[in-house]
Each structure stands twice: as C-alpha cells, then as structure tokens.
Design a protein around this motif. Sequence first.
Motif, PDB file in Angstrom:
ATOM      1  N   LEU A 123       0.808  -1.223   0.000  1.00 19.53           N
ATOM      2  CA  LEU A 123       0.000   0.000   0.000  1.00 19.53           C
ATOM      3  C   LEU A 123       0.838   1.268   0.000  1.00 19.53           C
ATOM      4  CD1 LEU A 123      -2.723  -1.082   2.597  1.00 19.53           C
ATOM      5  CD2 LEU A 123      -2.973  -0.962   0.116  1.00 19.53           C
ATOM      6  N   GLU A 124       2.172   1.106  -0.079  1.00 25.68           N
ATOM      7  CA  GLU A 124       3.083   2.255  -0.066  1.00 25.68           C
ATOM      8  C   GLU A 124       2.794   3.158   1.132  1.00 25.68           C
ATOM      9  OE1 GLU A 124       2.583   4.190  -3.809  1.00 25.68           O
ATOM     10  OE2 GLU A 124       3.626   2.626  -4.930  1.00 25.68           O
ATOM     11  N   ALA A 125       2.728   2.526   2.307  1.00 23.32           N
ATOM     12  CA  ALA A 125       2.332   3.244   3.520  1.00 23.32           C
ATOM     13  C   ALA A 125       3.508   3.586   4.425  1.00 23.32           C
ATOM     14  CB  ALA A 125       1.315   2.401   4.304  1.00 23.32           C
ATOM     15  N   SER A 130       5.039  10.460   8.063  1.00 23.24           N
ATOM     16  CA  SER A 130       5.639  11.742   7.681  1.00 23.24           C
ATOM     17  C   SER A 130       4.639  12.593   6.909  1.00 23.24           C
ATOM     18  CB  SER A 130       6.907  11.509   6.840  1.00 23.24           C
ATOM     19  OG  SER A 130       6.588  10.865   5.611  1.00 23.24           O
ATOM     20  N   GLN A 131       3.771  11.958   6.116  1.00 24.78           N
ATOM     21  CA  GLN A 131       2.725  12.709   5.410  1.00 24.78           C
ATOM     22  C   GLN A 131       1.753  13.348   6.409  1.00 24.78           C
ATOM     23  OE1 GLN A 131       0.695  10.441   2.340  1.00 24.78           O
ATOM     24  NE2 GLN A 131       2.577   9.361   1.816  1.00 24.78           N
ATOM     25  N   LEU A 136      -0.422  18.060   9.146  1.00 26.38           N
ATOM     26  CA  LEU A 136      -0.750  18.748  10.389  1.00 26.38           C
ATOM     27  C   LEU A 136       0.010  20.067  10.505  1.00 26.38           C
ATOM     28  CD1 LEU A 136      -0.845  15.715  12.861  1.00 26.38           C
ATOM     29  CD2 LEU A 136      -2.759  17.247  12.361  1.00 26.38           C
ATOM     30  N   GLY A 137       1.282  20.048  10.091  1.00 27.93           N
ATOM     31  CA  GLY A 137       2.082  21.274  10.128  1.00 27.93           C
ATOM     32  C   GLY A 137       1.513  22.346   9.225  1.00 27.93           C
ATOM     33  N   GLU A 138       1.072  21.951   8.031  1.00 30.58           N
ATOM     34  CA  GLU A 138       0.471  22.912   7.104  1.00 30.58           C
ATOM     35  C   GLU A 138      -0.827  23.492   7.670  1.00 30.58           C
ATOM     36  OE1 GLU A 138       1.752  24.075   4.481  1.00 30.58           O
ATOM     37  OE2 GLU A 138       3.116  22.610   3.599  1.00 30.58           O
ATOM     38  N   ILE A 166      -6.284  12.731   5.191  1.00 25.82           N
ATOM     39  CA  ILE A 166      -5.251  11.714   5.020  1.00 25.82           C
ATOM     40  C   ILE A 166      -5.854  10.383   4.579  1.00 25.82           C
ATOM     41  CG2 ILE A 166      -5.184  10.724   7.350  1.00 25.82           C
ATOM     42  CD1 ILE A 166      -2.137  11.791   5.226  1.00 25.82           C
ATOM     43  N   GLN A 167      -7.160  10.218   4.824  1.00 25.09           N
ATOM     44  CA  GLN A 167      -7.821   8.987   4.395  1.00 25.09           C
ATOM     45  C   GLN A 167      -8.034   8.945   2.884  1.00 25.09           C
ATOM     46  OE1 GLN A 167     -11.475   8.435   6.707  1.00 25.09           O
ATOM     47  NE2 GLN A 167     -10.488   9.343   8.493  1.00 25.09           N
TER      48      GLN A 167
END
Length: 634
Positions: A123-125, A130-131, A136-138, A166-167
Amino acid sequence: MNFLSAENLTKTYGDRTLFRNLTFGVNRGDKVAIVGANGSGKTTLLSILAGAMPPDAGVVSQRKDITVGYLDQQPEFDNALTVMEAVLAGESAQLDAVRAYEHALATDDHAALERAMVQMEKLEAWDYESQIRQMLGELGIQDVNQPVSSLSGGQRKRVALARVLIQAPDLLILDEPTNHLDLEAIEYLENHLNTNNGTLLMVSHDRYFLDRVCNQIAELDGGQLYTYKGNYAYFLEKKDERETAAASELAKDRNTFRRELEWMRRQPKARGTKAQYRVDAFEDLKEKTSGKRNDGELDLNLRMTRLGSKILEVENLSKRFGDKVLLDHFNYTFKRLDRVGLIGKNGMGKTTLMNMLTGQLRPDSGKITTGGTVKFGYYTQTELDLPENQRVIDVVQDVAEVMKLANGDTVTATQLLSRFLFDRSKQYDFVAKLSGGEKRRLQLLLVLVQNPNFLILDEPTNDLDITTLNVLEDFLLNFAGCVLIVTHDRYFMDRLVDHVFVLEGEGKVRDYPGNYTDYREWRDSQPKTTASSPQAKSSANGAKNQTATAVVSQPVAPASAPAAKRKPSYKEIREYEALEKEIESLEQRKSEVLGLLNAGGHHEQLTAWAREIEQLDLAIADKSDRWLELAEYM
C-alpha cells in the motif's frame, strides 16, 4: 457515475420545516458547495447526506464500493489519545496497515510483523506518518504528541480535518472546512482540494474558496435546492436571473390573486358546483403567493459615537509568554478612518494584540494611550456566553430597550431585531434554538448597538451567511471610525483594509500598504533564500522591500513628558453636551430639506432649499470642529 443520491428528503423541527421533498445527487468528480442563509438548514442537510442524521422522510443512497469521509462542525475525539493517535484512528487501508504494523512491533509478534510489512509495502504506507506530520504542520498543528484534551476548539477542528484528508476518501464531505484556519492553511487546503481528483461536497461561506475549488453550487433557499453548474461567480450571475424571473412571476401571480379575490367576494355563500374548479384554483394561488417571501435585508444603519482627533497611540509595546516573543517594541499611531488587517499564523499573537489594545490584557512593557472619545466595539472569535434558556428579545433588552439609528430615529429592541433578520417568531425563540450563524448575528448586534467608533473584529465571518457578509462589508466601508480586522476570509479583507499588520514571528510586525492579496503577491515575489543568511536579510531589505516597512524597525524617539491634561470648565461641559444635540438637529433638518429637494417644486423653492443645504453644511462643519476641540478635554 453517481456517488450519492437523495430522494424526497424532508426535515422538520417543531413547527418549522427546513426542506420538503428535496431531491439531490452528486456524481464522481463533482465539487459541490451548498450555500444559503443562516438557519436555512445547510448543516442539517449535510449531516443527513453524510448519514450522521436521519431525515423525517426520504432516502439517501451512497454507492457501496466507495469510501466516504465526513468533517462536521463539532468533531469528537477520545481525549486519551495524542494528536498523532487521533489522526491514525481514521479509516483507510493505509491506516489499517500502519496500525497493524505498530501493534506487531509493540507485541513482538514476528509473524504478524512480517504480514504487516508486506501490507505496508503493497500500500506504499511507509511514509504515511511523515505525510501526516506534514499535513498537520500545514494546518497549524506542530506538536503531534500533545494530548487531544489540551487542544482548543479550533485546533480540534484542524486535527479532524487532517484525519479526514489523510484517508483520501472517494467522497469528501466537509462542513465549513475553512473556519479556524489561518490564511496560509486555507491556501494549502485550497491547493490540496484542487490537485485532488476526488469528489467533494461541502458547506462554506468563503467566496474565494468557493470560486477556486467548486464546479457546482447548490443554494438552499426556502426549503428548495437550486443547483448551478459552474463556480461561485457563475452562480451569482444565474441566481440574479432566477430571482428576477421569480419576482416577475410573483407580481403576475399577485395580480391574478387580487382579481380572483374580488370574484370570490362577489359569489354567494352557497356556490354552485360549476365554479368549484375556480375555487380550488384560487386556494392554490393563495398558497403560492403567500408562500413566496422576500428575505429582507440586514440593516446595520446604527449610530456611531463621535470620534475625536486623538485615537490610539501604541509605544514600544512588548509581550511574551515564556520563551515565545509575540510583540517586541511595537509602535503605531492609529489615524481617523484607519482600516487595518491583522494577519499571521495561528499562535503568532493576533488575539493577544487585540486584547491589549482593548485593555483586557496587560503588556509586559510599553504604553497604550487611548483618546477620550474612543469607544471600542470588540467582536470576539468566542461566542458570547448567553443563557440557553433566555429568549432572544430578552438578550437585547438587557443591553438597551431603545436604540438610536444613524439618521437620529429611535427604534425598539423588537424593531432592531427585525433589521437584523430576526422575525417576530424568532425573537421569542430561546437562544438554544438558534443556529450557529444566527448566534453570531446576534453577537454582532450586541456589539454594534453600543455605538462604537473603533471596531475590533476577530473572525467576524465565521458562520455568517454570504448575504450577511455583503451587508456587513458595505456597513464597514461607510463606517466613519477605525476598523481592525482578523479574518480568514480573503475576499472580506481585500475589500475592506488599506494596509495590513503582518505578524512575522519573534515579535516582529510589518506594516504593509495594501490589502492581503497585494501583500501576498509582494511576498511571493521575494527571492527564496534562507531567513538566517546575511544574503537573505540583505535581499529582504532591497528595493522591493521599501514599500513594506517593519513597524518595529523604526522605534519612536522617547517623547517628552506630556503636559498635564487640562480639565474642562463647567461652561465647556455644557457647550460640549449642547453641541451634540445641535449637530443632530442640523443633520435631521438637512435630511428633511434633501427630501423636499428630491421631491421637486417651484424654481424659487428649489433655489431656497439648495441655499439652505449649503448653509447647513457650513454650520455642521463648524460645530463639529468645535465639538472635536472640546472632546480633547473631556
């Protein structure tokens, strides 16, 4: 491909029907915004479409093979979780894989760990965490390990937004997603939604956001949903056409109704059956014409207390909390008709500065000198703490039984509430029954009814409908006092302010001449270099920077001790009080003469009225100057 459909939805609260037999659909790739007046039922409709609330009647269907993410206005969390854990508690295949991996690590289950690693790879998770941190930072949340219980309401909304984004659901349903976001976070969200190929359904009042993100607008008006294929600008054009056509149709219906009413009155009480079809048609027409309504228009024509020449002086203002410096030797002298936008990331000190200017918070050092005639009107971001079991009319009457308008007329609390679009039945509702937007409109009324001449508005656009925002903008454009605004609504700020205070961090405040878009274009044109290097500092202070001055970079010279303020004599106090009444009387007479002049008359009368208006203007100016002179001593 249809993702969501609703058929014949009806929802009623008590004796009030929000909508009846409403049918609506969302197809793959649609980006739909639902707009409408406060209290029209937008949030209720969105909750029903998201499956969070049942309708009284009708059916909502979602395509079974799609995922749906829903952000409501009051998100709920397990307060025992950290921010990161709360975001990971969302639903998606990647999040399931991350949770399985974390659990296998914690239990030292090698077989489960191997399976989890395969799934993570599939799933390239691996970079999911980090994403999440980046997102959250943005959105203005830097500490991902802080407990959810320590977050403010606005911070919780941002965490909930990150959780649903993020989902990456197939259908994203958002209720007022830009509320509680700073300007940079809104632009991040705007870009995220524009680059995402998913399907979007949302409620929002942010006009720039609507124009740049949506390709379809659905207006909930009078229990009906009117859909327009196009962005917000296209919607405005087509809405105007629809309302013009509806007004014309209503005028025809009312003319027909009057004729039929006369026919009904002429008929004997014992009617023959041969005219029954016409009687039935009359009843239908009666319901049709009475069902149409004129929304009315918010009327903010309230009186403003006169403002003297000395307004507000800020000298070497400093404030810090712990190690965080919010303001460092900030200087500014407010001038008449100043319209200032206050911008900066969340936590930079915008609300702190406003609280210090209004005397609600003491600075660490520095001086704030307020003119004797200044009367603040502070509209805070936090809703007023009003008793839920108190009626709306009682809330206003607790402040004042009667109020004066700008033209000198006096209105009762009931009349004033009507001007703020609270009809008679709504005035006797309990506060608990008001929608979020209606509560904010009531809060705005309670601020303006005190006749302020220096308005400080902290996020005034939250929860207000677009019609109310337009009227508020017009009022502020003609407001004869000073205005300081914090808002995430870029359209609202662009239209109103003539310069901005930019809180840049470490206590620095930049005074940029222009509105938010002007500042943003200037900032984006600056060379992209690291802020800590000497080259960056040199570049940032180059030729293009000459128009944007850091307020703190030019500290004022220590002023000599001011002379003791002279006390007014008894005669001057009496003159001061009399002048205000004389000026009001002159302005009232001027309005009367203007009415006569506009109505027309003989040549001699017109000449005399024009000459009288000229004399009245001179008298008003002369007495106003004397009033301002005396105001300095009061």
